[in-house]
Design a protein around this motif. Structure first.
Motif, PDB file in Angstrom:
ATOM      1  N   TRP A   9       0.817  -1.214   0.000  1.00  0.00           N
ATOM      2  CA  TRP A   9       0.000   0.000   0.000  1.00  0.00           C
ATOM      3  C   TRP A   9       0.848   1.260   0.000  1.00  0.00           C
ATOM      4  CZ3 TRP A   9      -4.614   0.434  -1.715  1.00  0.00           C
ATOM      5  CH2 TRP A   9      -5.468  -0.658  -1.687  1.00  0.00           C
ATOM      6  N   SER A  10       2.138   1.148   0.278  1.00  0.00           N
ATOM      7  CA  SER A  10       2.998   2.335   0.193  1.00  0.00           C
ATOM      8  C   SER A  10       3.238   2.720  -1.270  1.00  0.00           C
ATOM      9  CB  SER A  10       4.327   2.100   0.914  1.00  0.00           C
ATOM     10  OG  SER A  10       5.088   1.115   0.247  1.00  0.00           O
ATOM     11  N   VAL A  11       3.113   1.775  -2.195  1.00  0.00           N
ATOM     12  CA  VAL A  11       3.322   2.064  -3.620  1.00  0.00           C
ATOM     13  C   VAL A  11       2.297   3.080  -4.140  1.00  0.00           C
ATOM     14  CG1 VAL A  11       3.353   1.066  -5.936  1.00  0.00           C
ATOM     15  CG2 VAL A  11       4.485  -0.125  -4.053  1.00  0.00           C
ATOM     16  N   PRO A  12       0.981   2.890  -3.920  1.00  0.00           N
ATOM     17  CA  PRO A  12       0.063   3.913  -4.418  1.00  0.00           C
ATOM     18  C   PRO A  12       0.229   5.260  -3.718  1.00  0.00           C
ATOM     19  CG  PRO A  12      -1.144   2.167  -3.304  1.00  0.00           C
ATOM     20  CD  PRO A  12       0.278   1.737  -3.381  1.00  0.00           C
ATOM     21  N   LEU A  13       0.635   5.255  -2.462  1.00  0.00           N
ATOM     22  CA  LEU A  13       0.871   6.513  -1.766  1.00  0.00           C
ATOM     23  C   LEU A  13       1.994   7.300  -2.443  1.00  0.00           C
ATOM     24  CD1 LEU A  13       0.402   8.457   0.569  1.00  0.00           C
ATOM     25  CD2 LEU A  13       2.023   7.103   1.888  1.00  0.00           C
ATOM     26  N   VAL A  14       3.087   6.636  -2.740  1.00  0.00           N
ATOM     27  CA  VAL A  14       4.203   7.283  -3.437  1.00  0.00           C
ATOM     28  C   VAL A  14       3.767   7.707  -4.842  1.00  0.00           C
ATOM     29  CG1 VAL A  14       6.517   6.908  -4.371  1.00  0.00           C
ATOM     30  CG2 VAL A  14       5.948   6.096  -2.084  1.00  0.00           C
ATOM     31  N   PHE A  15       2.997   6.881  -5.510  1.00  0.00           N
ATOM     32  CA  PHE A  15       2.484   7.189  -6.844  1.00  0.00           C
ATOM     33  C   PHE A  15       1.647   8.465  -6.818  1.00  0.00           C
ATOM     34  CE2 PHE A  15      -0.999   6.608  -9.965  1.00  0.00           C
ATOM     35  CZ  PHE A  15      -0.259   6.527 -11.133  1.00  0.00           C
ATOM     36  N   VAL A  16       0.754   8.587  -5.854  1.00  0.00           N
ATOM     37  CA  VAL A  16      -0.103   9.773  -5.748  1.00  0.00           C
ATOM     38  C   VAL A  16       0.728  11.010  -5.433  1.00  0.00           C
ATOM     39  CG1 VAL A  16      -1.892  10.868  -4.335  1.00  0.00           C
ATOM     40  CG2 VAL A  16      -2.217   8.550  -5.183  1.00  0.00           C
ATOM     41  N   LEU A  17       1.649  10.902  -4.501  1.00  0.00           N
ATOM     42  CA  LEU A  17       2.494  12.046  -4.169  1.00  0.00           C
ATOM     43  C   LEU A  17       3.270  12.522  -5.393  1.00  0.00           C
ATOM     44  CD1 LEU A  17       3.860  11.006  -0.670  1.00  0.00           C
ATOM     45  CD2 LEU A  17       2.136  12.751  -1.188  1.00  0.00           C
ATOM     46  N   HIS A  18       3.764  11.607  -6.169  1.00  0.00           N
ATOM     47  CA  HIS A  18       4.505  11.947  -7.373  1.00  0.00           C
ATOM     48  C   HIS A  18       3.595  12.585  -8.423  1.00  0.00           C
ATOM     49  CE1 HIS A  18       6.988  11.558 -10.947  1.00  0.00           C
ATOM     50  NE2 HIS A  18       6.013  10.871 -11.499  1.00  0.00           N
ATOM     51  N   ASP A  19       2.411  12.035  -8.617  1.00  0.00           N
ATOM     52  CA  ASP A  19       1.545  12.483  -9.704  1.00  0.00           C
ATOM     53  C   ASP A  19       0.733  13.730  -9.389  1.00  0.00           C
ATOM     54  OD1 ASP A  19       2.492  10.632 -11.390  1.00  0.00           O
ATOM     55  OD2 ASP A  19       0.614   9.582 -11.703  1.00  0.00           O
ATOM     56  N   VAL A  20       0.602  14.126  -8.137  1.00  0.00           N
ATOM     57  CA  VAL A  20      -0.154  15.345  -7.809  1.00  0.00           C
ATOM     58  C   VAL A  20       0.471  16.547  -8.520  1.00  0.00           C
ATOM     59  CG1 VAL A  20      -0.645  16.999  -5.954  1.00  0.00           C
ATOM     60  CG2 VAL A  20      -1.189  14.587  -5.663  1.00  0.00           C
ATOM     61  N   GLU A  21       1.766  16.668  -8.479  1.00  0.00           N
ATOM     62  CA  GLU A  21       2.437  17.784  -9.158  1.00  0.00           C
ATOM     63  C   GLU A  21       2.189  17.714 -10.660  1.00  0.00           C
ATOM     64  OE1 GLU A  21       5.502  19.240 -11.759  1.00  0.00           O
ATOM     65  OE2 GLU A  21       5.516  17.149 -11.085  1.00  0.00           O
ATOM     66  N   GLU A  22       2.256  16.535 -11.224  1.00  0.00           N
ATOM     67  CA  GLU A  22       2.030  16.386 -12.656  1.00  0.00           C
ATOM     68  C   GLU A  22       0.580  16.705 -13.031  1.00  0.00           C
ATOM     69  OE1 GLU A  22       3.464  12.598 -13.966  1.00  0.00           O
ATOM     70  OE2 GLU A  22       5.521  13.092 -13.405  1.00  0.00           O
ATOM     71  N   ILE A  23      -0.358  16.300 -12.213  1.00  0.00           N
ATOM     72  CA  ILE A  23      -1.763  16.604 -12.479  1.00  0.00           C
ATOM     73  C   ILE A  23      -1.980  18.118 -12.512  1.00  0.00           C
ATOM     74  CG2 ILE A  23      -4.090  16.519 -11.470  1.00  0.00           C
ATOM     75  CD1 ILE A  23      -3.375  13.653 -10.517  1.00  0.00           C
ATOM     76  N   LEU A  24      -1.349  18.815 -11.590  1.00  0.00           N
ATOM     77  CA  LEU A  24      -1.538  20.262 -11.499  1.00  0.00           C
ATOM     78  C   LEU A  24      -0.884  21.033 -12.647  1.00  0.00           C
ATOM     79  CD1 LEU A  24      -1.000  20.703  -7.662  1.00  0.00           C
ATOM     80  CD2 LEU A  24      -3.164  20.676  -8.916  1.00  0.00           C
ATOM     81  N   THR A  25       0.133  20.462 -13.275  1.00  0.00           N
ATOM     82  CA  THR A  25       0.895  21.224 -14.273  1.00  0.00           C
ATOM     83  C   THR A  25       0.858  20.652 -15.684  1.00  0.00           C
ATOM     84  OG1 THR A  25       2.945  20.032 -13.760  1.00  0.00           O
ATOM     85  CG2 THR A  25       2.509  22.040 -12.502  1.00  0.00           C
ATOM     86  N   VAL A  26       0.252  19.505 -15.913  1.00  0.00           N
ATOM     87  CA  VAL A  26       0.359  18.818 -17.201  1.00  0.00           C
ATOM     88  C   VAL A  26      -0.186  19.641 -18.364  1.00  0.00           C
ATOM     89  CG1 VAL A  26      -1.785  17.485 -17.004  1.00  0.00           C
ATOM     90  CG2 VAL A  26       0.093  16.617 -18.386  1.00  0.00           C
ATOM     91  N   GLU A  27      -1.309  20.304 -18.184  1.00  0.00           N
ATOM     92  CA  GLU A  27      -1.903  21.034 -19.305  1.00  0.00           C
ATOM     93  C   GLU A  27      -1.027  22.219 -19.719  1.00  0.00           C
ATOM     94  OE1 GLU A  27      -6.272  22.503 -20.801  1.00  0.00           O
ATOM     95  OE2 GLU A  27      -6.017  21.856 -18.734  1.00  0.00           O
ATOM     96  N   ARG A  28      -0.600  23.018 -18.750  1.00  0.00           N
ATOM     97  CA  ARG A  28       0.269  24.160 -19.070  1.00  0.00           C
ATOM     98  C   ARG A  28       1.592  23.700 -19.655  1.00  0.00           C
ATOM     99  NH1 ARG A  28      -1.209  26.297 -13.680  1.00  0.00           N
ATOM    100  NH2 ARG A  28       0.619  25.117 -13.126  1.00  0.00           N
ATOM    101  N   TRP A  29       2.147  22.611 -19.100  1.00  0.00           N
ATOM    102  CA  TRP A  29       3.448  22.131 -19.571  1.00  0.00           C
ATOM    103  C   TRP A  29       3.358  21.642 -21.016  1.00  0.00           C
ATOM    104  CZ3 TRP A  29       5.912  17.979 -21.624  1.00  0.00           C
ATOM    105  CH2 TRP A  29       7.301  17.985 -21.561  1.00  0.00           C
ATOM    106  N   THR A  30       2.319  20.887 -21.333  1.00  0.00           N
ATOM    107  CA  THR A  30       2.206  20.376 -22.701  1.00  0.00           C
ATOM    108  C   THR A  30       1.942  21.501 -23.697  1.00  0.00           C
ATOM    109  OG1 THR A  30      -0.133  19.768 -22.358  1.00  0.00           O
ATOM    110  CG2 THR A  30       1.511  18.028 -22.056  1.00  0.00           C
ATOM    111  N   GLU A  31       1.227  22.540 -23.274  1.00  0.00           N
ATOM    112  CA  GLU A  31       1.039  23.695 -24.154  1.00  0.00           C
ATOM    113  C   GLU A  31       2.366  24.416 -24.394  1.00  0.00           C
ATOM    114  OE1 GLU A  31      -1.897  26.027 -22.141  1.00  0.00           O
ATOM    115  OE2 GLU A  31      -3.562  24.847 -22.940  1.00  0.00           O
ATOM    116  N   ALA A  32       3.142  24.590 -23.342  1.00  0.00           N
ATOM    117  CA  ALA A  32       4.407  25.325 -23.440  1.00  0.00           C
ATOM    118  C   ALA A  32       5.482  24.558 -24.206  1.00  0.00           C
ATOM    119  CB  ALA A  32       4.915  25.666 -22.037  1.00  0.00           C
TER     120      ALA A  32
END
Length: 75
Positions: A12-35
């Motif tokens: 269960w520590s694997v999804p926790l690390v996965f979520v922590l890692h992907d929160v930043e990507e979720i917040l920035t993916v649209e702007r980053w792909t546009e840029a």
């Protein structure tokens, strides 16, 4: 770790690390792909920009699949 496999709390520590890692990507993916559209491969450009909502849904589906697998896995 037992002969049957790793303990559930370790799994269960694997999804926790996965979520922590992907929160930043979720917040920035649209702007980053546009840029960075021009720097990405030509084959990926028709898919851009990646909408935040679509990316978040894909992350949730991956997490749900992992959670299901861990919950039904025989250990």
């Amino acid at each position: 770790m037992s002969a049957a496999g790793p303990p559930r709390h370790l799994l269960w520590s694997v999804p926790l690390v996965f979520v922590l890692h992907d929160v930043e990507e979720i917040l920035t993916v649209e702007r980053w792909t546009e840029a960075h559209r021009d720097a990405l491969p030509e084959v990926a450009r028709p898919l851009l920009p990646v909408p935040t909502r679509e990316f978040a849904v894909s992350v949730v589906l991956i997490l749900a699949g992992f959670a299901y697998k861990v919950s039904v896995a025989p250990f």
